[in-house]
Design a protein around this motif. Sequence first.
Motif, short mmCIF file in Angstrom:
data_model
loop_
_atom_site.label_atom_id
_atom_site.label_comp_id
_atom_site.label_asym_id
_atom_site.label_seq_id
_atom_site.Cartn_x
_atom_site.Cartn_y
_atom_site.Cartn_z
N ASN A 30 0.94 -1.14 -0.17
CA ASN A 30 -0.15 0.14 -0.09
C ASN A 30 0.85 1.17 -0.07
O ASN A 30 2.04 1.06 0.66
CB ASN A 30 -1.12 -0.01 1.08
N GLU A 79 -3.84 -1.10 6.20
CA GLU A 79 -2.52 -0.51 6.81
C GLU A 79 -2.59 0.86 6.97
O GLU A 79 -1.47 1.59 7.22
CB GLU A 79 -1.46 -1.07 6.57
N HIS A 97 4.85 0.82 1.37
CA HIS A 97 4.65 -0.48 1.99
C HIS A 97 4.88 -1.32 1.05
O HIS A 97 3.78 -1.71 0.08
CB HIS A 97 3.68 -0.48 3.08
N HIS A 99 5.69 -6.01 0.16
CA HIS A 99 6.33 -7.13 0.57
C HIS A 99 7.17 -7.74 -0.28
O HIS A 99 6.77 -7.82 -1.54
CB HIS A 99 4.91 -8.05 0.68
N HIS A 170 6.17 -9.82 7.08
CA HIS A 170 5.17 -9.32 6.53
C HIS A 170 5.68 -8.27 5.40
O HIS A 170 5.62 -8.31 4.20
CB HIS A 170 4.30 -8.41 7.63
ZN LIG Z 1 1.20 -5.47 4.12
#
Ligand SMILES: [Zn+2]
Length: 211
Positions: A30, A79, A97, A99, A170
């Motif tokens: 995000n 988030e 953000h 991963h 995460h």
């Molecule tokens: Zn995440």
Amino acid sequence: MSILESKWEELADVKAELAERDWFMGTSGNLAIKVNSAPVQFLVTASGKDKRKRTDEDFLLVDQFGRPVEETHLKPSAETLLHVEVYRKTNAGCSLHVHTIDNNVISEVYGDRGEVQFQGQELIKAFNIWEDDAVLKIPIIPNYAHIPTLAKAFSEHVKGDAGAVLIRNHGITVWGRNAFEAKKILEATEFLFRYQLRLLEHKPFQLFKVV
Ligand SMILES: [Zn+2]
Ligand SMILES: CSC[C@@H](O)[C@@H](O)C(=O)COP(=O)(O)O
């Protein structure tokens, strides 16, 4: 073009670049960009979308608490509260953000220490660290499922206008004064993580080196 439109385009361009790197596996990730400062309003990615696609429903404007500014069927990122903490505590203009396999593996390898450190690596300069013997420390927090708890743990490490925090198994959240700086920090951290994992293949004892 209004400020809102130009910030939308800026964030959409960052999203496209990160998508090109394949950093949005399985709808993860995000992004947020600040649009107004007083009171804070920011664009954040809508929850659950395939972030590799470019659509006019990719982002929505939220307030300083992460609530949509206008009536919408879109849900802000799950988030969003982490992005809220960045804009509440700093003058950052953009937070990202993602991963990746590398940031997840690093977070697990160093998770028990609560941080991973880098020294003597040119790319720590992306964090504006210039001294020869400087150490870059990236905190690692537990992956609390309860987002307000996660946001609280995250917030403890949000101290300057640019930074990075790993969430164990995460991903990573980074922020900077603008989109350029946030992306620079994200690319630098992913470089450092890949480097460290490659180094451990050749020099496993490096894991136990305490800087
Ligand atoms: Zn995440
Ligand atoms: C589908 S796994 C990823 C999510 O659980 C979450 O961690 C994430 O990064 C994306 O959530 P989102 O609500 O789309 O912003």
